[in-house]
Design a protein around this motif. Structure first.
Motif, PDB file in Angstrom:
ATOM      1  N   PHE A   1       0.836  -1.208   0.000  1.00 27.92           N
ATOM      2  CA  PHE A   1       0.000   0.000   0.000  1.00 27.92           C
ATOM      3  C   PHE A   1       0.871   1.259   0.000  1.00 27.92           C
ATOM      4  O   PHE A   1       0.581   2.222  -0.706  1.00 27.92           O
ATOM      5  CB  PHE A   1      -0.929   0.011   1.212  1.00 27.92           C
TER       6      PHE A   1
ATOM      7  N   TYR B   1      -3.571   2.405  -2.952  1.00 26.34           N
ATOM      8  CA  TYR B   1      -4.648   1.435  -2.740  1.00 26.34           C
ATOM      9  C   TYR B   1      -5.099   0.793  -4.053  1.00 26.34           C
ATOM     10  O   TYR B   1      -5.125  -0.427  -4.184  1.00 26.34           O
ATOM     11  CB  TYR B   1      -5.835   2.110  -2.059  1.00 26.34           C
TER      12      TYR B   1
ATOM     13  N   PHE C   1      -6.937  -3.583   3.934  1.00 26.45           N
ATOM     14  CA  PHE C   1      -6.527  -2.215   4.252  1.00 26.45           C
ATOM     15  C   PHE C   1      -6.960  -1.839   5.668  1.00 26.45           C
ATOM     16  O   PHE C   1      -6.189  -1.249   6.431  1.00 26.45           O
ATOM     17  CB  PHE C   1      -7.127  -1.235   3.242  1.00 26.45           C
TER      18      PHE C   1
END
Length: 225
Positions: free
Chosen positions: A44, A49, A79
């Motif tokens: 990330f 993302y 995430f």
């Protein structure tokens, strides 16, 4: 003949023992989750993302994509848990029970130092930029960041304030509002400078000095008379 039979039995036992010793230890799901979260955090930070590659995360963690999806069904789940892991590390650094045992000013300084190190760290700055830049396309990451990072760290600080109010060490009418002011006083200016590229990063010594100054200023205005 008997001796040969005994030798054969010993040989078989030796083989079995070697097989047992050579058998790899089965990794628990929790251990696997931690490896995935570390790999996902790297991906990330590096790719953002939208461009984060699940296959790369699985390969870095040394697992199959099937195993990854079993533990984290969606990228949003992954995430969210990366954010939670970061915040949990912060919670350990600002152990509430330990802070409660310290004198008022020292306790507040340690709380603010932990918060400053979290918020102004290189990885958190990158994650904040990521969320701000991609939240319109992926509103779920904004929600995850707000709930699991902002609200959770705010609650830790507000709980600290409530404890010190209850012990009559400080006088604050609205602990929630005071928490927002304290957070802003600690990180807003340096965070903005880093986010806008005016400085590369904030040195740890600056974070400590700022925490000490903020604690002194806050307590001068709120300490019980």
């Amino acid at each position: 003949m008997v001796e040969k039979h005994e030798d054969y039995g010993m040989t078989e036992r030796n083989r079995q023992e070697k097989r047992c010793r050579g058998r790899p230890r089965v990794r628990s799901d929790e251990e696997t989750r931690q490896l995935i979260l570390e790999a996902a955090n790297q991906q990330f930070v590096k790719a953002g993302y939208a461009s984060a590659n699940i296959s790369v995360i699985a390969q870095t963690a040394g697992i199959s994509t099937k195993t990854l999806y079993r533990l984290f069904p969606t990228k949003a789940d992954l995430f969210s848990d990366v954010i939670s892991k970061t915040i949990n590390d912060y919670m350990l650094a600002s152990d509430f029970e330990q802070l409660a045992k310290l004198p008022l000013r020292e306790s507040l300084e340690k709380l603010l130092i932990a918060y400053g190190r979290l918020t102004l760290s290189h990885e958190t700055i990158i994650m904040t930029r990521l969320v701000l830049g991609e939240s319109e396309r992926f509103p779920e990451i904004a929600t995850a960041f707000y709930v699991r990072a902002i609200q959770k760290t705010s609650k830790t600080m507000e709980d600290w304030l409530q404890t010190r109010i209850a012990s009559q060490e400080i006088e604050v009418q609205d602990a929630h509002a005071a928490t927002g002011m304290l957070r802003g006083m600690m990180v807003m200016e340096p965070q903005r400078a880093v986010m806008l590229g005016q400085v590369e990063d904030i040195a740890d010594g600056e974070i400590v000095a700022r925490a000490q100054a903020c604690a002194q200023l806050f307590l001068e205005g709120t300490r019980a008379r």
